[in-house]
Write a protein that holds these residues in place. Sequence first.
Motif, mmCIF file in Angstrom:
data_model
loop_
_atom_site.group_PDB
_atom_site.id
_atom_site.type_symbol
_atom_site.label_atom_id
_atom_site.label_comp_id
_atom_site.label_asym_id
_atom_site.label_seq_id
_atom_site.Cartn_x
_atom_site.Cartn_y
_atom_site.Cartn_z
ATOM 1 N N GLY A 299 -3.329 -1.374 -1.575
ATOM 2 C CA GLY A 299 -2.404 -2.424 -1.962
ATOM 3 C C GLY A 299 -3.010 -3.407 -2.950
ATOM 4 N N SER A 300 -2.134 -4.036 -3.730
ATOM 5 C CA SER A 300 -2.549 -5.065 -4.685
ATOM 6 C C SER A 300 -1.310 -5.852 -5.098
ATOM 7 N N ALA A 301 -1.516 -6.862 -5.918
ATOM 8 C CA ALA A 301 -0.395 -7.661 -6.405
ATOM 9 C C ALA A 301 0.466 -6.886 -7.398
ATOM 10 N N GLU A 302 0.038 -5.685 -7.749
ATOM 11 C CA GLU A 302 0.805 -4.838 -8.666
ATOM 12 C C GLU A 302 1.455 -3.646 -7.964
ATOM 13 N N MET A 303 1.382 -3.617 -6.633
ATOM 14 C CA MET A 303 1.905 -2.482 -5.870
ATOM 15 C C MET A 303 3.368 -2.693 -5.510
ATOM 16 N N SER A 304 4.166 -1.635 -5.632
ATOM 17 C CA SER A 304 5.545 -1.623 -5.152
ATOM 18 C C SER A 304 5.686 -0.511 -4.121
ATOM 19 N N VAL A 305 6.511 -0.768 -3.103
ATOM 20 C CA VAL A 305 6.767 0.219 -2.057
ATOM 21 C C VAL A 305 8.264 0.308 -1.844
ATOM 22 N N ASP A 306 8.772 1.536 -1.793
ATOM 23 C CA ASP A 306 10.186 1.778 -1.509
ATOM 24 C C ASP A 306 10.315 2.634 -0.264
ATOM 25 N N GLY A 307 11.328 2.341 0.528
ATOM 26 C CA GLY A 307 11.630 3.143 1.699
ATOM 27 C C GLY A 307 12.707 4.154 1.380
ATOM 28 N N VAL A 308 12.505 5.412 1.791
ATOM 29 C CA VAL A 308 13.483 6.473 1.579
ATOM 30 C C VAL A 308 14.308 6.625 2.849
ATOM 31 N N LEU A 309 15.626 6.455 2.724
ATOM 32 C CA LEU A 309 16.530 6.554 3.860
ATOM 33 C C LEU A 309 16.937 7.996 4.119
ATOM 34 N N ALA A 310 17.578 8.233 5.251
ATOM 35 C CA ALA A 310 17.930 9.593 5.666
ATOM 36 C C ALA A 310 18.825 10.297 4.647
ATOM 37 N N ASP A 311 19.663 9.526 3.917
ATOM 38 C CA ASP A 311 20.561 10.151 2.936
ATOM 39 C C ASP A 311 19.894 10.362 1.582
ATOM 40 N N GLY A 312 18.603 10.065 1.473
ATOM 41 C CA GLY A 312 17.869 10.264 0.232
ATOM 42 C C GLY A 312 17.828 9.049 -0.668
ATOM 43 N N ARG B 50 7.752 -5.379 12.598
ATOM 44 C CA ARG B 50 7.592 -3.961 12.930
ATOM 45 C C ARG B 50 8.861 -3.406 13.564
ATOM 46 N N GLU B 51 9.561 -4.205 14.367
ATOM 47 C CA GLU B 51 10.794 -3.730 15.004
ATOM 48 C C GLU B 51 11.886 -3.471 13.969
ATOM 49 N N LYS B 52 11.937 -4.289 12.926
ATOM 50 C CA LYS B 52 12.898 -4.044 11.843
ATOM 51 C C LYS B 52 12.624 -2.703 11.165
ATOM 52 N N PHE B 53 11.328 -2.428 10.934
ATOM 53 C CA PHE B 53 10.964 -1.186 10.252
ATOM 54 C C PHE B 53 11.201 0.029 11.148
ATOM 55 N N THR B 54 10.913 -0.096 12.431
ATOM 56 C CA THR B 54 11.190 1.025 13.342
ATOM 57 C C THR B 54 12.670 1.356 13.349
ATOM 58 N N ALA B 55 13.519 0.340 13.344
ATOM 59 C CA ALA B 55 14.966 0.557 13.345
ATOM 60 C C ALA B 55 15.432 1.257 12.066
ATOM 61 N N LYS B 56 14.750 1.009 10.949
ATOM 62 C CA LYS B 56 15.128 1.642 9.681
ATOM 63 C C LYS B 56 14.949 3.159 9.714
ATOM 64 N N GLN B 57 13.876 3.641 10.374
ATOM 65 C CA GLN B 57 13.557 5.067 10.417
ATOM 66 C C GLN B 57 13.572 5.700 9.028
ATOM 67 N N TYR B 58 12.802 5.087 8.110
ATOM 68 C CA TYR B 58 12.635 5.687 6.796
ATOM 69 C C TYR B 58 12.076 7.099 6.940
ATOM 70 N N THR B 59 12.511 7.994 6.080
ATOM 71 C CA THR B 59 11.952 9.347 6.089
ATOM 72 C C THR B 59 10.651 9.414 5.305
ATOM 73 N N ALA B 60 10.454 8.431 4.412
ATOM 74 C CA ALA B 60 9.222 8.398 3.616
ATOM 75 C C ALA B 60 9.053 7.019 3.005
ATOM 76 N N LEU B 61 7.843 6.737 2.552
ATOM 77 C CA LEU B 61 7.535 5.543 1.767
ATOM 78 C C LEU B 61 6.984 6.003 0.425
ATOM 79 N N LYS B 62 7.455 5.356 -0.655
ATOM 80 C CA LYS B 62 6.969 5.682 -1.991
ATOM 81 C C LYS B 62 6.150 4.503 -2.511
ATOM 82 N N PHE B 63 4.892 4.780 -2.841
ATOM 83 C CA PHE B 63 3.981 3.763 -3.355
ATOM 84 C C PHE B 63 3.792 3.966 -4.854
ATOM 85 N N THR B 64 3.970 2.900 -5.628
ATOM 86 C CA THR B 64 3.716 2.970 -7.066
ATOM 87 C C THR B 64 2.908 1.753 -7.486
#
Length: 413
Positions: free
Chosen positions: A388-401, A203-217
Amino acid sequence: MTRSFEENLEIYADLAVNVGVNLQAGQRLWVNAAGNPADTAPLARAITQKAYQAGALHVVVDYNDEQVSAMRLKHGSDESLEYYPDWRLPGPLEHAQNGDGFLSISAVAPDALEGIDPKKIAKVQMAHMQKSKPLSELRSKGAMNWSVIAAPSAGWAAKVYPDLPAAEQMAKLWEAIFKICRVDQDDPTAAWKAHVAKLIEQREKFTAKQYTALKFTGPGTDLTVGLVPNHVWMGGDLSALNGITSRPNIPTEEIFTLPHRENVDGVVTASMPLNLRGTLVEDFSFTFENGRVTKATASTGEEVLNSILDTDDGARRLGEVALVPQSSPIAQMGTLFYNTLYDENAASHIALGRAYNDTLANSGDMSKEEFIAAGGNDSMIHVDFMIGSAEMSVDGVLADGSTEPVMRNGDWA
């Protein structure tokens, strides 16, 4: 190592009190036991003993009998269903205001309210939510140390293991609970500390990232969940305002944070059914526009699903987004438990309704209006559903897009 059931039950109670709630000497403990008292009483008694051994000032065990609740729903008048006795709130509310410990035991059978009109269930739940909102607000602000655990019931065990003989179902579910909750390990407390430490590191790694969004596909899902600036990822443990660190859920495999109430767009399809107001909602999906659910569909239970969304304005918006890898022990079991405490720790999920204040940095002194203005959500409900499932992908969106992979095939990228 082979232990008797009684030995495992004692260890489970010890984990609930000393690892989950982390009860401190001099604290009071409020235990809410929901289900058939015959199923919850042995565990509640073991917990009471462990609490007093830990130095509890006083322990209250508040039994809520599912059969009594069903009788009211079947035979009570509309006036009865909308009635909430004034004396019910002051006890737990005073405990919460004092920063005492809370523990919930869930043993409710998934089919306990089967056949009862969902509108009647809604009346009772609405009365409860309206009257108990001061308590739920304190909990969302982290005012007290608390935890949630489960105990098997005959109805729940039959739902999870329908192919087993009735005499074996309860034993099988207890076995699963003891395994998932690390009761079967040589040193369960040490195992929990090591597990929580890994969640905290993640969780500390993710807090440091400060993604602007998460994309679920994934199958039936193409969803972008905006995150509030200065969001904090939580999971593993929770530091309450009373200075005590608890582990809110036993089991727990998730890390979670604060979605922006106005920045959620796309379509999401649930990966597991959900029990709502006595109805199993299956094959359901939501369409979000500007943070708000604009369409909800389900193969069964669609009317109940929409009734939940109509609770209040915040019920159509998200209050939580959580990531759970498919490598979690619960996911690896491949069992649908029909219990949110277990199923939400087997798959990534999102929650409609109320958000947790502590998922936003420096929000301790914020008013409800300030929290909402910052992007948080408020509602009388908080309903988790699994995506979530074994077919789910998640991407983090950074501040620069730009984006970077967070999950692939349901596991950490």
